[in-house]
Design a protein around this motif. Structure first.
Motif, short mmCIF file in Angstrom:
data_model
loop_
_atom_site.label_atom_id
_atom_site.label_comp_id
_atom_site.label_asym_id
_atom_site.label_seq_id
_atom_site.Cartn_x
_atom_site.Cartn_y
_atom_site.Cartn_z
N GLU A 47 0.83 -1.20 0.00
CA GLU A 47 0.00 0.00 0.00
C GLU A 47 0.87 1.26 0.00
O GLU A 47 0.60 2.21 -0.74
N THR A 89 -5.65 -2.48 -6.58
CA THR A 89 -6.11 -3.49 -5.64
C THR A 89 -4.95 -4.44 -5.37
O THR A 89 -4.23 -4.82 -6.29
N LEU A 113 -7.39 -8.83 0.73
CA LEU A 113 -7.81 -8.08 -0.45
C LEU A 113 -8.05 -6.65 -0.03
O LEU A 113 -8.81 -6.39 0.91
N GLN A 114 -7.39 -5.74 -0.72
CA GLN A 114 -7.49 -4.32 -0.38
C GLN A 114 -7.58 -3.50 -1.66
O GLN A 114 -6.67 -3.53 -2.48
N ARG A 115 -8.70 -2.83 -1.83
CA ARG A 115 -8.89 -1.96 -3.00
C ARG A 115 -8.74 -0.51 -2.55
O ARG A 115 -9.53 -0.01 -1.75
N ALA A 134 -9.43 2.83 -7.30
CA ALA A 134 -9.11 1.65 -8.12
C ALA A 134 -10.35 1.16 -8.84
O ALA A 134 -11.45 1.17 -8.28
N ALA A 145 -13.19 -1.17 -10.31
CA ALA A 145 -13.86 -2.32 -9.70
C ALA A 145 -13.32 -3.64 -10.22
O ALA A 145 -13.14 -4.60 -9.46
N SER A 174 -10.43 -4.44 -10.95
CA SER A 174 -9.13 -4.79 -10.37
C SER A 174 -9.28 -5.70 -9.14
O SER A 174 -8.37 -6.45 -8.81
N SER A 175 -10.46 -5.68 -8.51
CA SER A 175 -10.68 -6.55 -7.36
C SER A 175 -10.91 -8.00 -7.78
O SER A 175 -10.89 -8.90 -6.95
N GLY A 192 -4.22 -2.51 -11.46
CA GLY A 192 -4.74 -1.14 -11.48
C GLY A 192 -3.90 -0.15 -12.26
O GLY A 192 -4.38 0.89 -12.67
N ASP A 226 2.40 -2.77 -11.34
CA ASP A 226 1.72 -3.73 -10.47
C ASP A 226 2.75 -4.64 -9.81
O ASP A 226 2.73 -4.86 -8.59
#
Length: 135
Positions: free
Chosen positions: A20, A31, A44-46, A50, A52, A54-55, A116, A122
């Motif tokens: 992060e 994400t 899992l962290q969006r 970001a 949607a 990407s989740s 993302g 990434d």
């Protein structure tokens, strides 16, 4: 009988925090997904902003890297190299760069998948996360 290393919750939290921080440092809305060696989702962290989708993509990249015990870019290169039949491989659907295997002493502990931004970015975020646990 062999001894098997595994990720603990403290490791997962350290990886997530470092990933992060790398994303925020670069103003990248992504994400971040972390999986165990069987591809099971642990985190899992969006981030704000970001996309949607990407989740869905980040966990797929992470699962592919963990199950294959290598970075997901390897599979992207296989397909781009013309072996399109590889697209039919079961269970492996994150065939894009951005999934990075977490390896220790030749064993795969899991993987980090990020989605993302550009695929190389990434992967940069995923590697920054993994570095937080000294690997």
């Amino acid at each position: 009988m062999k001894t098997k290393h595994e990720l603990e919750l403290a490791d997962v939290k350290a990886i997530a925090a470092a990933a992060e921080a790398e994303a925020l440092k670069n103003s990248w809305a992504v994400t971040i997904a972390i999986v165990d060696d069987g591809g099971h989702l642990l985190w899992l962290q969006r981030l704000d902003g970001a996309a949607a989708v990407s989740s869905h993509i980040a966990p797929s990249k992470a699962r592919t890297a963990a199950l294959g015990r290598r970075d997901s870019k390897v599979y992207e290169d296989i397909v781009n190299g013309g072996r399109t039949a590889f697209l039919s491989a079961p269970t492996i659907d994150g065939l894009l760069e951005g999934g990075v295997a977490i390896l220790k002493d030749g064993q795969c502990l899991g993987a980090v998948g990020v989605s993302g931004v550009k695929s190389t970015e990434d992967a940069q975020i995923a590697r920054a996360g993994i570095a937080a646990i000294g690997l």
